[in-house]
Scaffold this active site. Structure first.
Site, PDB file in Angstrom:
ATOM      1  N   CYS A  66       0.831  -1.207   0.000  1.00 27.38           N
ATOM      2  CA  CYS A  66       0.000   0.000   0.000  1.00 27.38           C
ATOM      3  C   CYS A  66       0.869   1.263   0.000  1.00 27.38           C
ATOM      4  O   CYS A  66       1.350   1.675  -1.045  1.00 27.38           O
ATOM      5  CB  CYS A  66      -0.983  -0.055   1.163  1.00 27.38           C
ATOM      6  SG  CYS A  66      -2.409   1.000   0.899  1.00 27.38           S
TER       7      CYS A  66
ATOM      8  N   HIS B 215      -3.697  -5.004   0.446  1.00 28.77           N
ATOM      9  CA  HIS B 215      -3.012  -5.608   1.604  1.00 28.77           C
ATOM     10  C   HIS B 215      -3.178  -7.124   1.545  1.00 28.77           C
ATOM     11  O   HIS B 215      -4.128  -7.661   2.137  1.00 28.77           O
ATOM     12  CB  HIS B 215      -3.631  -5.099   2.908  1.00 28.77           C
ATOM     13  CG  HIS B 215      -3.385  -3.658   3.173  1.00 28.77           C
ATOM     14  ND1 HIS B 215      -2.404  -3.222   4.022  1.00 28.77           N
ATOM     15  CD2 HIS B 215      -3.990  -2.550   2.692  1.00 28.77           C
ATOM     16  CE1 HIS B 215      -2.416  -1.899   4.063  1.00 28.77           C
ATOM     17  NE2 HIS B 215      -3.368  -1.466   3.266  1.00 28.77           N
TER      18      HIS B 215
ATOM     19  N   GLU C 135      -1.759  -9.371   3.102  1.00 27.60           N
ATOM     20  CA  GLU C 135      -1.595 -10.049   4.407  1.00 27.60           C
ATOM     21  C   GLU C 135      -2.934 -10.419   5.045  1.00 27.60           C
ATOM     22  O   GLU C 135      -3.004 -11.354   5.831  1.00 27.60           O
ATOM     23  CB  GLU C 135      -0.779  -9.178   5.381  1.00 27.60           C
ATOM     24  CG  GLU C 135      -1.374  -7.829   5.767  1.00 27.60           C
ATOM     25  CD  GLU C 135      -1.000  -6.710   4.809  1.00 27.60           C
ATOM     26  OE1 GLU C 135      -0.558  -7.021   3.689  1.00 27.60           O
ATOM     27  OE2 GLU C 135      -1.168  -5.527   5.182  1.00 27.60           O
TER      28      GLU C 135
HETATM   29  N1  GLN Z   1      -1.826   6.618   3.231  1.00 22.04           N
HETATM   30  C1  GLN Z   1      -1.985   5.895   2.008  1.00 22.04           C
HETATM   31  C2  GLN Z   1      -3.373   6.065   1.408  1.00 22.04           C
HETATM   32  O1  GLN Z   1      -4.280   6.451   2.077  1.00 22.04           O
HETATM   33  C3  GLN Z   1      -1.666   4.446   2.185  1.00 22.04           C
HETATM   34  C4  GLN Z   1      -2.655   3.725   3.038  1.00 22.04           C
HETATM   35  C5  GLN Z   1      -2.150   2.410   3.521  1.00 22.04           C
HETATM   36  O2  GLN Z   1      -0.951   2.137   3.453  1.00 22.04           O
HETATM   37  N2  GLN Z   1      -3.027   1.593   4.029  1.00 22.04           N
HETATM   38  O3  GLN Z   1      -3.576   5.782   0.260  1.00 22.04           O
END
Ligand code: GLN
Length: 550
Positions: free
Chosen positions: A382, A510, A512
């Protein structure tokens, strides 16, 4: 109608109530029962999404886009089941619906009260979560005695009366310390917390005594707890530290927990099928190899802040006969002392996980640059993908000052920008791009090799994305977008060509959250495998140079 098992915690938090709840579920699941897990969180937040992971632990995302308590992740991993918003009840949710109903006039004429209106709403939600199940294991968050937890305890107390004794079972998890200066178990805290529970009208049927190290509870302490807490000796279980949490279900069942639960709830006795779980849980101990992984993050003080990331790494390691040694590195250090970045050469892999906000980001970008230039396996999750794109834009494409608008709203090159649907949103709770979305994978890429499929579904939690204005220039300079949303608009996976880097991989989602013991998430598997290959290569080179010398 399902039967209910209610798990409460005494003495203090952090005893592993989530693992115990998941283990009870597992004990019943291996006997072929249709079992569900439910987490009750007595906080006023409607969900865990707005909470700081440093204080509260990870925010776990379900397929349906609910931002739940991290225990939902534990249940999913133990049960190999996808949960939903129905599996996590909070005080915030309960009060919101009761207050909304009051405004609609549905209680007209009545004074709306905690008992019966709040407790009725709690019971309704519990019953809804139990639909279609034979058994539901309910974990009540917090510790008995907390003011916040009282309406929930009152609701489950009422349920025992309403459902009948044979349909509800209370399990109390307590702490039994073994202070080294005394040299014996102390049962007084357990006696007190059981007394506290009884004062609310709940008599536990089972006590699980969490001890403070590897020593299991001894017989005299068991007898003492039985006597003072009014629970049969056979219903007191011992839970010491075990090499892996995945061993907890077996450990408890070997002491007769499954048998007792079945007897108490008048269920039909069934033979447990442990073979598969035994193989899985054994794979987490006595590995032949070790890899050292560096994870960057600002929540490095609390292990639980990234529990699904840790678990996904261990799932991958278990399959590869490899222990994953996780090391947290604070990237703020690299911002202050740039020469310290060379410490990273001691790691077999570098992972930049999800994150928010400015702090430590320049250090993270330096870390990614180091991983790219020194051919160290890199996994970006992410925020870790977004910053890898920023690094690539700055150092390969030559877009000086490129950034994400989350970090620098005045950047000359906003390579990472808000998703279009996010621009008008002001509320913070539950408003990110959440839950599962499809990703179409490009044939012939590392992503395809890892997933072995053209279409995958993974879980998301973000507001920003790789800006479509920069897709072309990034691709022209060699960044591969190996996964995108099926309409091609959103970048979901990035990678570097394999002849340039052994493993440089980033996902906007994500992965995970869907990793399971025995079935690791493909990106984590690829990452740990590549880290292991690097480690073995290094060892071989070292051996050869020693051979040459002697
Ligand atoms: N801050 C980033 C966003 O909002 C990444 C979010 C995250 O890593 N879950 O896109």
């Amino acid at each position: 109608m399902p039967k209910y098992i209610i798990v409460t915690g005494g003495v203090m938090s952090g005893l592993g109530k989530g693992v115990v709840t998941a283990s009870i579920c597992k004990i019943l699941q291996v006997r072929g029962f249709e079992v569900g897990a439910l987490k009750i969180d007595p906080y006023l937040n409607c969900d865990a999404g707005t909470m700081n992971p440093f204080q509260h632990g990870e925010v776990f995302v379900t397929d349906d886009g609910f931002e739940g308590d991290q225990d939902l992740g534990t249940y999913e991993r133990f049960l190999d089941q996808n949960l939903s918003f129905l599996n996590n009840i909070t005080t915030g949710q309960v009060y919101s619906s009761v207050i909304e109903r009051e405004r609609r006039g549905e209680y007209l004429g009545k004074c709306v009260q905690i008992i019966p209106h709040i407790t009725d709403e709690i019971k309704d939600r519990i019953r809804k979560a139990g639909k279609g199940k034979e058994l539901v294991v309910i974990e009540i968050g917090g510790t008995v005695g907390d003011i916040e937890g009282q309406p929930f305890l009152e609701a489950v107390r009422q349920m025992r009366a309403e459902e009948g004794k044979e349909d509800c079972l209370f399990v109390h998890l307590t702490y039994v310390p073994h202070p080294p200066h005394i040299g014996e178990f102390k049962t007084k805290p357990t006696q007190h917390s059981t007394k506290e529970l009884r004062s609310i009208g709940i008599v536990p049927n089972i006590i699980i005594a969490r001890t403070s190290d590897e020593t299991p509870l001894d017989e005299p302490s068991r007898e003492k707890i039985a006597l003072f807490c009014d629970v049969e000796k056979e219903a007191i279980f011992s839970l010491p530290d075990l090499p892996s949490t995945y061993q907890v279900p077996l450990f408890l069942d070997e002491q007769g927990l499954g048998h007792l639960v079945i007897e108490h709830l008048s269920l039909e006795p069934r033979q447990p099928q442990w073979t598969n779980w035994k193989t899985i849980s054994n794979s987490f101990i006595d590995a032949h190899h070790t890899v050292k992984i560096a994870i960057t993050g600002k929540y490095t003080g609390l292990m639980d802040s990234y529990i699904s990331v840790n678990e996904a790494l261990h799932h991958a390691g278990a399959i590869l006969d490899t222990e994953v040694d996780i090391n947290w590195v604070s990237t703020e250090l690299f911002e202050k002392y740039p020469e310290k970045i060379n410490n990273l050469k001691n790691y077999d892999g570098i992972l930049v996980p999800g994150g928010f906000g400015v702090r430590g980001t320049e250090g993270k970008i330096l870390t990614i640059k180091y991983a790219r230039e020194n051919l160290i396996p890199y996994l970006g999750i992410c925020f870790g993908l977004q910053l890898a794109v920023v690094e690539f834009a700055r150092n390969i494409v030559g877009l000086d000052g490129a950034n994400s608008t989350e970090i620098d709203s005045n950047t000359p090159y906003p390579v990472i920008d808000l998703l279009p649907e996010q621009t008008e949103i002001t509320d913070k709770g539950g408003t990110m791009r959440l839950g599962f979305y499809p990703t179409a994978i490009e044939l012939g890429t590392l992503a395809y090799e890892l997933y072995g499929k053209k279409l995958i579904h993974e879980r998301h939690r973000h507001r920003f994305e790789v800006s479509p204005d920069y897709h072309e220039i990034l691709e022209k300079n060699g960044l591969i977008f190996s996964g995108r949303s099926p309409d091609k608009y959103l970048v979901e996976i990035i990678e570097l060509p394999r002849d340039e880097h052994p493993f440089f991989f980033g996902t906007q989602f994500h992965p995970e959250f869907k990793s399971r013991p025995g079935n690791p998430s493909p990106p984590y598997f690829g990452f740990v495998k590549s880290a292991l290959e690097r480690k073995l290569r290094k060892e071989k080179i070292l051996e050869e140079s020693i051979d040459q010398r002697y």
